[in-house]
Scaffold this active site. Structure first.
Site, PDB file in Angstrom:
ATOM      1  NE  ARG A 172      -2.412   0.996   3.656  1.00 39.71           N
ATOM      2  CZ  ARG A 172      -3.162   1.434   4.662  1.00 39.71           C
ATOM      3  NH1 ARG A 172      -4.476   1.435   4.546  1.00 39.71           N
ATOM      4  NH2 ARG A 172      -2.614   1.835   5.770  1.00 39.71           N
ATOM      5  CB  THR A 191      -1.751   7.257  -3.190  1.00 40.02           C
ATOM      6  OG1 THR A 191      -1.205   5.917  -3.287  1.00 40.02           O
ATOM      7  CG2 THR A 191      -0.806   8.226  -3.869  1.00 40.02           C
ATOM      8  CG  ASP A 237       2.696  -2.127   9.274  1.00 48.35           C
ATOM      9  OD1 ASP A 237       2.882  -3.324   8.963  1.00 48.35           O
ATOM     10  OD2 ASP A 237       2.765  -1.215   8.457  1.00 48.35           O
ATOM     11  CG  ASP A 267       6.353  -2.564   9.989  1.00 40.91           C
ATOM     12  OD1 ASP A 267       6.956  -3.099   9.042  1.00 40.91           O
ATOM     13  OD2 ASP A 267       6.121  -1.341  10.033  1.00 40.91           O
TER      14      ASP A 267
END
Ligand code: PRP
Ligand code: URA
Length: 209
Positions: free
Chosen positions: A104, A108, A200, A203
């Protein structure tokens, strides 16, 4: 319209709480994601067709059931989807595994595809697309576009946590795809993270930042 199933099994909900917890370190996070993925696989395969066969037990012959050869394909979205794949394979070891590589764009929030490799017999196969997070829904929509472009007709989406925005986008884009989740959260924040979420996923699985 696709159906949305939230797996509220106590074991799944218990483990999801520790997955969310910021104090959970990489090793334990990875183990918990693996375990929840296996439990979700147990639920998602509830409707798989079976057929009767004869089996000879040490005592006698008996009719018994086996899975009736449906071709399954798992498609983790790289990279966080990989964290759920082994857990599912523990229960469905014969499933073939394809991969869709997407990230991703942090500015944006649009998905960028960088890799696609799928198993054969795409048209007859039942696919489960796997990603821990359904946030804006852009990555899931793009991954499923990619599968359909190559002939896939039967697709389910499995996630740990979804935001309402992602469910809505996926339902609009692919109303034929049912969504299976462990937690339906409140919303997205301004950075496109799920709230409360788990942070995340990639991560936390791989210890990156
Ligand atoms: C995360 C996550 C999903 C995507 C969800 O991946 O694993 O693929 O974001 O967001 P969306 O619904 O708004 O598209 P990321 O792009 O961070 O890549 P990674 O798995 O390589 O960490
Ligand atoms: N991707 C993640 O890993 N977490 C989120 O909350 C949103 C997208």
């Amino acid at each position: 319209m696709g159906k949305v199933y939230v797996f509220d099994h106590p074991l799944i909900q218990h483990k999801l709480t520790y997955i969310r917890d910021e104090k959970t370190g990489t090793k334990e996070f990875r183990e918990l994601v693996d375990e929840v993925a296996a439990l979700m696989a147990y639920e998602i395969t509830r409707e798989l067709p079976t057929e009767e066969v004869m089996v000879k037990t040490p005592v006698t012959e008996a009719k018994s059931k086996v899975l009736s050869g449906k071709k399954l394909g798992l498609v983790p979205i790289l990279r966080a989807g990989l964290g759920m794949t082994d857990g599912i394979l523990k229960l469905i070891p014969a499933a073939k595994v394809g991969h869709v590589g997407l990230y991703r764009d942090p500015e944006t929030l649009q998905p960028v595809e960088y890799y696609v490799k799928l198993p054969p017999d795409i048209e007859e196969r039942e696919f489960i697309v796997i990603d821990p997070m359904l946030a804006t829904g852009g990555s899931a929509v793009e991954a499923i576009n990619s599968l359909k472009k190559r002939g896939a007709k039967n697709i389910k989406m499995m996630c740990l946590i979804a935001a309402p925005e992602g469910v809505e986008l996926l339902n609009e884009a692919h109303p034929d795809v049912d969504i299976y989740i462990a937690g339906l959260d409140e919303k997205l924040n301004e950075k496109g993270y799920i709230v409360p979420g788990l942070g995340d996923a990639g991560d936390r699985l791989y210890g990156t930042k």
